[in-house]
Design a protein around this motif. Structure first.
Motif, PDB file in Angstrom:
ATOM      1  N   ALA A 460       0.815  -1.220   0.000  1.00  0.00           N
ATOM      2  CA  ALA A 460       0.000   0.000   0.000  1.00  0.00           C
ATOM      3  C   ALA A 460       0.842   1.260   0.000  1.00  0.00           C
ATOM      4  CB  ALA A 460      -0.918  -0.001   1.214  1.00  0.00           C
ATOM      5  N   GLY A 461       2.180   1.135   0.004  1.00  0.00           N
ATOM      6  CA  GLY A 461       3.044   2.301  -0.060  1.00  0.00           C
ATOM      7  C   GLY A 461       3.409   2.909   1.269  1.00  0.00           C
ATOM      8  N   VAL A 462       3.172   2.209   2.348  1.00  0.00           N
ATOM      9  CA  VAL A 462       3.518   2.727   3.670  1.00  0.00           C
ATOM     10  C   VAL A 462       5.019   2.578   3.888  1.00  0.00           C
ATOM     11  CG1 VAL A 462       3.148   2.463   6.156  1.00  0.00           C
ATOM     12  CG2 VAL A 462       1.242   2.154   4.571  1.00  0.00           C
ATOM     13  N   ARG A 463       5.661   3.622   4.434  1.00  0.00           N
ATOM     14  CA  ARG A 463       7.079   3.608   4.706  1.00  0.00           C
ATOM     15  C   ARG A 463       7.329   3.782   6.211  1.00  0.00           C
ATOM     16  NH1 ARG A 463       8.929   8.092   0.183  1.00  0.00           N
ATOM     17  NH2 ARG A 463       8.052   7.037  -1.680  1.00  0.00           N
ATOM     18  N   GLU A 464       8.563   3.494   6.604  1.00  0.00           N
ATOM     19  CA  GLU A 464       8.933   3.712   7.998  1.00  0.00           C
ATOM     20  C   GLU A 464       8.826   5.192   8.347  1.00  0.00           C
ATOM     21  OE1 GLU A 464      12.728   2.108   8.882  1.00  0.00           O
ATOM     22  OE2 GLU A 464      12.185   0.030   8.411  1.00  0.00           O
ATOM     23  N   ASP A 465       8.429   5.458   9.573  1.00  0.00           N
ATOM     24  CA  ASP A 465       8.224   6.805  10.138  1.00  0.00           C
ATOM     25  C   ASP A 465       6.931   7.452   9.671  1.00  0.00           C
ATOM     26  OD1 ASP A 465      10.588   6.680  11.605  1.00  0.00           O
ATOM     27  OD2 ASP A 465      11.770   7.559   9.974  1.00  0.00           O
ATOM     28  N   ASP A 466       6.162   6.786   8.808  1.00  0.00           N
ATOM     29  CA  ASP A 466       4.819   7.294   8.515  1.00  0.00           C
ATOM     30  C   ASP A 466       3.961   7.145   9.766  1.00  0.00           C
ATOM     31  OD1 ASP A 466       5.587   7.828   5.961  1.00  0.00           O
ATOM     32  OD2 ASP A 466       4.539   6.122   5.034  1.00  0.00           O
ATOM     33  N   VAL A 467       3.027   8.066   9.932  1.00  0.00           N
ATOM     34  CA  VAL A 467       2.138   8.036  11.096  1.00  0.00           C
ATOM     35  C   VAL A 467       0.722   7.791  10.603  1.00  0.00           C
ATOM     36  CG1 VAL A 467       1.263   9.284  13.099  1.00  0.00           C
ATOM     37  CG2 VAL A 467       3.639   9.613  12.375  1.00  0.00           C
TER      38      VAL A 467
END
Length: 515
Positions: A460-467
């Motif tokens: 889904a395109g989520v990356r580290e440090d996303d909230v």
């Protein structure tokens, strides 16, 4: 030498000593004694003559032949005159009258004199006395000296000894007759007029017998639910645990919390029993359990006439609605407490401990109905006697309920229980991330710490440090809320979510997968 020097050189203590020529003259004048003196003087040691300088320093002054100088009787100074002493000093320090030898009185001089205690100060006559309380100026009564009692009178002395007059005897006889008559009248009146204290004819009446109707709504709910509630006892070789559960099927299936039966699941020698409302004990077996939702199902066999709980709809609950909690807090089975729904959708983490392997976050119903250790697994019912949740946890910092209890909604329990009865295990949705709560002046939510490669979040395109700030229409303000939102979603179903990245908010869809 001078005369003074000669005197000093030949002198002994107390005065001068004669020279040698003088001794000879004395010996000659003394006749026979002179020979003895000469023999005595022959043994004396002659002193060496002193030098003039020594005599000048240590010798007697001129004209002085003794140890002290002669004083002149006449003097130019006037003699001091002693005046009479001051009268006050003379009185204070003078000799007592009649004493002329010494100022000290002989302590034995008072021997034989009569002594006595000093008289108390009299403030009326002595102006120097200290003020003090005193007794009243009344004459003291004279106490009569005790008299010896005479001999006691006997009946013969009273009647025939003429010690008591006939008039007194007659008076006593009349008084005795009157007392007897009066006592008899009182006794007769008491026996005939006053009712007795004891009776065989008294029948205590009770209130009108009711037809079994409940006295209050809570009593009616308790009567309808109590037979479907069971206590679960777990006993191992080293510990004992007590929890609760309720019957959900006539086949003997009972739903409870996983942490209630965790000891029995992890110890093959543990003994698990279900105790019904009539104190009947029946062995129970574990059908299945789920550590991620803290739910479990056990089964009892060969039990007839089971009362099955009526399940309600937890989605219809309202804050402030009345609810009743059933269970066995602290081993006290068949306990009922009442309260209200305090909050809904409260994320509550349940962590593993020495007695349980539960590691879950429940989407709880918060209630102020008292929930204590032992209530776990019991039903939380509404005012229509329908089960709306399972009592699971309570905040008990002081060892007892403080009005913060939590229950798993029944709408989340039913699918888990059915899956456990069918398969024995449960699969849960997951998105392949680990997150932690973040709260600062820029964003509030669940911050992604790592993303599983190839997982739903990665796709889904989520990356580290996303909230992540919302998931499936639910606002996310902590990592626990994200866990609850993901586990209540459907596996392989598309779910909308929003996330914050570098000061901007993005939206997307994600498809949870099975764990």
């Amino acid at each position: 030498m001078t005369d003074a020097a000669e005197d000093t050189a030949t002198g002994e203590s107390g005065g001068a000593v004669a020279s040698g020529d003088d001794h000879a003259a004395a010996d000659q004048g003394a006749g026979g004694d002179g020979d003895r003196d000469r023999r005595h003087d022959a043994g004396r040691v002659r002193h060496t003559a002193f030098s003039p300088e020594t005599v000048a320093v240590f010798g007697r002054p001129a004209g002085v032949h003794g140890s002290f100088a002669q004083t002149s009787e006449s003097t130019d100074r006037p003699a001091p005159e002693v005046s009479a002493p001051d009268p006050v000093l003379a009185e204070a320090f003078g000799r007592p009258s009649g004493e002329t030898e010494t100022l000290q009185r002989d302590p034995l001089a008072a021997y034989g004199e009569p002594g006595g205690a000093p008289s108390p100060p009299d403030p009326w006559r002595d102006p120097e006395s200290v003020a003090a309380m005193s007794g009243p100026a009344l004459a003291r009564p004279t106490i009569a000296e005790p008299t010896e009692s005479g001999p006691k009178l006997g009946i013969q002395d009273v009647l025939f000894g003429k010690r008591v007059s006939w008039h007194a005897l007659a008076t006593l006889a009349v008084l005795a007759v009157l007392v007897g008559v009066f006592g008899g009248l009182i006794g007769r009146w008491t026996a005939e007029v006053v009712s007795p204290l004891n009776s065989d004819s008294v029948q205590l009446s009770t209130g009108e017998q009711t037809n079994g109707d409940a006295k209050s709504p809570v009593a009616g709910v308790a009567r309808a639910v109590e037979k479907s509630v069971v206590a679960l006892d777990v006993r191992t070789s080293s510990s004992v645990g007590t929890g609760s559960g309720f019957v959900i099927d006539k086949g003997g299936y009972i739903v409870t919390n996983n942490h209630v039966i965790a000891m029995a699941a992890n110890d093959r020698n543990a003994k698990l029993e279900a105790v019904f409302f009539d104190r009947k004990r029946v062995p129970a077996r574990i059908v299945g359990r789920d550590t991620k939702t803290d739910l479990a199902v056990v089964k009892v066999d060969n039990v007839d006439n089971l009362t099955v709980s009526k399940l309600g709809n937890s989605d219809d609950l309202q804050i402030g609605q009345e609810v009743i909690a059933f269970g066995s807090p602290l081993g006290l089975d068949r306990t009922v407490t009442s309260g209200i729904v305090s909050a809904l959708h409260r994320p509550v983490p349940l962590r593993p401990d020495a007695e349980s392997d539960t590691d879950a976050v429940i989407d709880a119903i918060q209630t102020d109905a008292a929930i204590n250790p032992g209530n776990s697994g019991g039903p939380l019912v509404d005012d229509e006697a329908q089960v709306v949740g399972i009592n699971t946890a309570g905040l008990v910092p002081g060892g007892g309920s403080i009005g913060l209890g939590f229950a798993i909604p029944i709408n989340q329990v039913v699918p888990i229980a059915q899956t456990l009865i069918r398969n024995g295990t449960v699969n849960h949705p997951q998105i392949g991330v680990n997150a932690s709560s973040v709260r600062n002046d820029r964003v509030l939510g669940a911050q992604v710490r790592n993303v599983v490669a190839g997982g739903p979040a990665d796709r889904a395109g989520v990356r580290e440090d996303d909230v992540i700030t919302s998931f499936d229409g639910r606002t996310i303000e902590s990592a626990d809320e994200l866990t609850v939102a993901v586990r209540t979603a459907k596996i392989d179903g598309k779910v909308g979510f929003t996330y914050w990245r570098d000061g901007r908010t993005f939206s997307g869809t994600i498809m949870p997968a099975s764990d």
